[in-house]
Design a protein around this motif. Structure first.
Motif, PDB file in Angstrom:
ATOM      1  N   THR A  27     -12.604 -17.612  40.754  1.00 42.68           N
ATOM      2  CA  THR A  27     -12.797 -17.763  42.195  1.00 42.68           C
ATOM      3  C   THR A  27     -12.584 -19.228  42.534  1.00 42.68           C
ATOM      4  O   THR A  27     -12.770 -20.112  41.692  1.00 42.68           O
ATOM      5  CB  THR A  27     -14.197 -17.333  42.656  1.00 42.68           C
ATOM      6  N   ILE A  28     -12.187 -19.472  43.750  1.00 42.36           N
ATOM      7  CA  ILE A  28     -11.985 -20.831  44.246  1.00 42.36           C
ATOM      8  C   ILE A  28     -12.932 -21.035  45.410  1.00 42.36           C
ATOM      9  O   ILE A  28     -13.079 -20.151  46.258  1.00 42.36           O
ATOM     10  CB  ILE A  28     -10.528 -21.040  44.681  1.00 42.36           C
ATOM     11  N   TYR A  29     -13.578 -22.181  45.439  1.00 37.74           N
ATOM     12  CA  TYR A  29     -14.491 -22.480  46.536  1.00 37.74           C
ATOM     13  C   TYR A  29     -14.426 -23.960  46.882  1.00 37.74           C
ATOM     14  O   TYR A  29     -13.956 -24.784  46.102  1.00 37.74           O
ATOM     15  CB  TYR A  29     -15.923 -22.055  46.195  1.00 37.74           C
ATOM     16  N   LEU A  30     -14.880 -24.276  48.072  1.00 33.33           N
ATOM     17  CA  LEU A  30     -14.883 -25.641  48.594  1.00 33.33           C
ATOM     18  C   LEU A  30     -16.318 -26.141  48.625  1.00 33.33           C
ATOM     19  O   LEU A  30     -17.217 -25.446  49.099  1.00 33.33           O
ATOM     20  CB  LEU A  30     -14.287 -25.643  50.009  1.00 33.33           C
ATOM     21  N   GLU A  31     -16.529 -27.350  48.080  1.00 34.41           N
ATOM     22  CA  GLU A  31     -17.858 -27.953  48.078  1.00 34.41           C
ATOM     23  C   GLU A  31     -17.700 -29.463  48.246  1.00 34.41           C
ATOM     24  O   GLU A  31     -16.989 -30.100  47.463  1.00 34.41           O
ATOM     25  CB  GLU A  31     -18.568 -27.637  46.754  1.00 34.41           C
ATOM     26  N   ASN A  32     -18.336 -30.014  49.252  1.00 42.01           N
ATOM     27  CA  ASN A  32     -18.270 -31.459  49.524  1.00 42.01           C
ATOM     28  C   ASN A  32     -16.830 -31.964  49.611  1.00 42.01           C
ATOM     29  O   ASN A  32     -16.474 -32.988  49.026  1.00 42.01           O
ATOM     30  CB  ASN A  32     -19.039 -32.257  48.464  1.00 42.01           C
ATOM     31  N   ASN A  33     -15.983 -31.230  50.312  1.00 44.54           N
ATOM     32  CA  ASN A  33     -14.572 -31.572  50.517  1.00 44.54           C
ATOM     33  C   ASN A  33     -13.750 -31.604  49.231  1.00 44.54           C
ATOM     34  O   ASN A  33     -12.690 -32.208  49.197  1.00 44.54           O
ATOM     35  CB  ASN A  33     -14.428 -32.897  51.266  1.00 44.54           C
ATOM     36  N   CYS A  34     -14.227 -30.994  48.178  1.00 41.57           N
ATOM     37  CA  CYS A  34     -13.473 -30.857  46.930  1.00 41.57           C
ATOM     38  C   CYS A  34     -13.280 -29.375  46.645  1.00 41.57           C
ATOM     39  O   CYS A  34     -14.149 -28.566  46.939  1.00 41.57           O
ATOM     40  CB  CYS A  34     -14.218 -31.497  45.758  1.00 41.57           C
ATOM     41  N   VAL A  35     -12.146 -29.043  46.061  1.00 40.37           N
ATOM     42  CA  VAL A  35     -11.851 -27.664  45.716  1.00 40.37           C
ATOM     43  C   VAL A  35     -12.222 -27.443  44.251  1.00 40.37           C
ATOM     44  O   VAL A  35     -11.866 -28.235  43.379  1.00 40.37           O
ATOM     45  CB  VAL A  35     -10.363 -27.344  45.938  1.00 40.37           C
ATOM     46  N   TYR A  36     -12.950 -26.363  44.003  1.00 39.21           N
ATOM     47  CA  TYR A  36     -13.389 -26.022  42.654  1.00 39.21           C
ATOM     48  C   TYR A  36     -12.908 -24.631  42.282  1.00 39.21           C
ATOM     49  O   TYR A  36     -12.818 -23.750  43.130  1.00 39.21           O
ATOM     50  CB  TYR A  36     -14.917 -26.061  42.539  1.00 39.21           C
ATOM     51  N   LEU A  37     -12.617 -24.472  41.012  1.00 41.07           N
ATOM     52  CA  LEU A  37     -12.265 -23.180  40.454  1.00 41.07           C
ATOM     53  C   LEU A  37     -13.379 -22.808  39.486  1.00 41.07           C
ATOM     54  O   LEU A  37     -13.777 -23.616  38.649  1.00 41.07           O
ATOM     55  CB  LEU A  37     -10.933 -23.272  39.712  1.00 41.07           C
ATOM     56  N   SER A  38     -13.882 -21.602  39.626  1.00 45.88           N
ATOM     57  CA  SER A  38     -14.941 -21.108  38.755  1.00 45.88           C
ATOM     58  C   SER A  38     -14.346 -20.048  37.834  1.00 45.88           C
ATOM     59  O   SER A  38     -13.845 -19.027  38.296  1.00 45.88           O
ATOM     60  CB  SER A  38     -16.073 -20.515  39.588  1.00 45.88           C
ATOM     61  N   ALA A  39     -14.365 -20.333  36.512  1.00 45.39           N
ATOM     62  CA  ALA A  39     -13.837 -19.404  35.514  1.00 45.39           C
ATOM     63  C   ALA A  39     -14.392 -19.792  34.161  1.00 45.39           C
ATOM     64  O   ALA A  39     -14.835 -20.918  33.954  1.00 45.39           O
ATOM     65  CB  ALA A  39     -12.312 -19.463  35.497  1.00 45.39           C
ATOM     66  N   LEU A  40     -14.348 -18.879  33.239  1.00 39.71           N
ATOM     67  CA  LEU A  40     -14.812 -19.157  31.881  1.00 39.71           C
ATOM     68  C   LEU A  40     -13.633 -19.628  31.031  1.00 39.71           C
ATOM     69  O   LEU A  40     -13.097 -18.888  30.223  1.00 39.71           O
ATOM     70  CB  LEU A  40     -15.458 -17.920  31.268  1.00 39.71           C
ATOM     71  N   LEU A  41     -13.224 -20.878  31.226  1.00 42.59           N
ATOM     72  CA  LEU A  41     -12.114 -21.443  30.474  1.00 42.59           C
ATOM     73  C   LEU A  41     -12.580 -22.261  29.270  1.00 42.59           C
ATOM     74  O   LEU A  41     -11.872 -22.376  28.289  1.00 42.59           O
ATOM     75  CB  LEU A  41     -11.265 -22.355  31.370  1.00 42.59           C
ATOM     76  N   CYS A  42     -13.743 -22.851  29.367  1.00 45.58           N
ATOM     77  CA  CYS A  42     -14.296 -23.677  28.294  1.00 45.58           C
ATOM     78  C   CYS A  42     -15.732 -23.251  28.060  1.00 45.58           C
ATOM     79  O   CYS A  42     -16.391 -22.776  28.968  1.00 45.58           O
ATOM     80  CB  CYS A  42     -14.280 -25.160  28.673  1.00 45.58           C
ATOM     81  N   GLU A  43     -16.215 -23.462  26.857  1.00 40.74           N
ATOM     82  CA  GLU A  43     -17.587 -23.036  26.577  1.00 40.74           C
ATOM     83  C   GLU A  43     -18.621 -23.941  27.228  1.00 40.74           C
ATOM     84  O   GLU A  43     -19.729 -23.508  27.489  1.00 40.74           O
ATOM     85  CB  GLU A  43     -17.820 -22.929  25.078  1.00 40.74           C
ATOM     86  N   GLU A  51     -18.127 -25.745  30.211  1.00 43.97           N
ATOM     87  CA  GLU A  51     -17.955 -25.833  31.666  1.00 43.97           C
ATOM     88  C   GLU A  51     -17.510 -24.490  32.222  1.00 43.97           C
ATOM     89  O   GLU A  51     -16.733 -23.786  31.599  1.00 43.97           O
ATOM     90  CB  GLU A  51     -16.889 -26.877  32.031  1.00 43.97           C
ATOM     91  N   GLN A  52     -18.001 -24.181  33.401  1.00 43.43           N
ATOM     92  CA  GLN A  52     -17.549 -22.972  34.098  1.00 43.43           C
ATOM     93  C   GLN A  52     -16.932 -23.320  35.445  1.00 43.43           C
ATOM     94  O   GLN A  52     -16.151 -22.554  35.984  1.00 43.43           O
ATOM     95  CB  GLN A  52     -18.707 -22.013  34.299  1.00 43.43           C
ATOM     96  N   HIS A  53     -17.240 -24.489  35.983  1.00 50.05           N
ATOM     97  CA  HIS A  53     -16.732 -24.914  37.285  1.00 50.05           C
ATOM     98  C   HIS A  53     -15.846 -26.141  37.092  1.00 50.05           C
ATOM     99  O   HIS A  53     -16.238 -27.095  36.424  1.00 50.05           O
ATOM    100  CB  HIS A  53     -17.884 -25.226  38.236  1.00 50.05           C
ATOM    101  N   PHE A  54     -14.661 -26.090  37.689  1.00 47.43           N
ATOM    102  CA  PHE A  54     -13.671 -27.134  37.505  1.00 47.43           C
ATOM    103  C   PHE A  54     -13.201 -27.667  38.850  1.00 47.43           C
ATOM    104  O   PHE A  54     -12.806 -26.895  39.721  1.00 47.43           O
ATOM    105  CB  PHE A  54     -12.457 -26.594  36.747  1.00 47.43           C
ATOM    106  N   LYS A  55     -13.237 -28.971  38.987  1.00 46.85           N
ATOM    107  CA  LYS A  55     -12.650 -29.605  40.163  1.00 46.85           C
ATOM    108  C   LYS A  55     -11.137 -29.562  39.978  1.00 46.85           C
ATOM    109  O   LYS A  55     -10.621 -29.901  38.918  1.00 46.85           O
ATOM    110  CB  LYS A  55     -13.126 -31.049  40.284  1.00 46.85           C
ATOM    111  N   VAL A  56     -10.425 -29.123  41.005  1.00 49.17           N
ATOM    112  CA  VAL A  56      -8.982 -28.958  40.920  1.00 49.17           C
ATOM    113  C   VAL A  56      -8.312 -30.050  41.743  1.00 49.17           C
ATOM    114  O   VAL A  56      -8.625 -30.230  42.919  1.00 49.17           O
ATOM    115  CB  VAL A  56      -8.545 -27.573  41.445  1.00 49.17           C
ATOM    116  N   VAL A  57      -7.389 -30.771  41.107  1.00 44.68           N
ATOM    117  CA  VAL A  57      -6.634 -31.827  41.786  1.00 44.68           C
ATOM    118  C   VAL A  57      -5.163 -31.598  41.497  1.00 44.68           C
ATOM    119  O   VAL A  57      -4.769 -31.457  40.333  1.00 44.68           O
ATOM    120  CB  VAL A  57      -7.061 -33.224  41.283  1.00 44.68           C
TER     121      VAL A  57
END
Length: 89
Positions: free
Chosen positions: A42-58, A60-66
């Protein structure tokens, strides 16, 4: 960047992990890695930053996308650590 703009950028082409041969493709709300694994996200916006939530790493689950406008590379930073965890070209 808006969430719709990010979805459009992610779905526009195949991506490759920097320094690796792994292929990444985004379709709908799933990330396909090397045509073998699919990971819902899922993708969501928080504090003017876009984050992707997925189980990609053990760790981290939330990733700032740039997205680098010049190279079109996509950088995923750990939300908690702030460290770059994945770079897609």
């Amino acid at each position: 960047m808006t969430i719709n703009e990010l979805y459009n950028a992610l779905h526009s082409r195949l991506f490759y992990e920097k320094n690796s041969l792994k292929r990444y493709r985004f379709q709908g709300n799933s990330l396909f890695i090397d045509r073998k694994a699919f990971i819902p996200f899922t993708i969501y916006l928080e504090n003017n930053c876009v984050y992707l939530s997925a189980l990609l790493c053990e760790n981290e689950q939330h990733f700032k996308v740039v997205i680098d406008d010049y190279t079109a590379n996509i950088y995923f930073y750990g939300k908690q650590s702030g460290q770059p965890l994945l770079i897609l070209e």
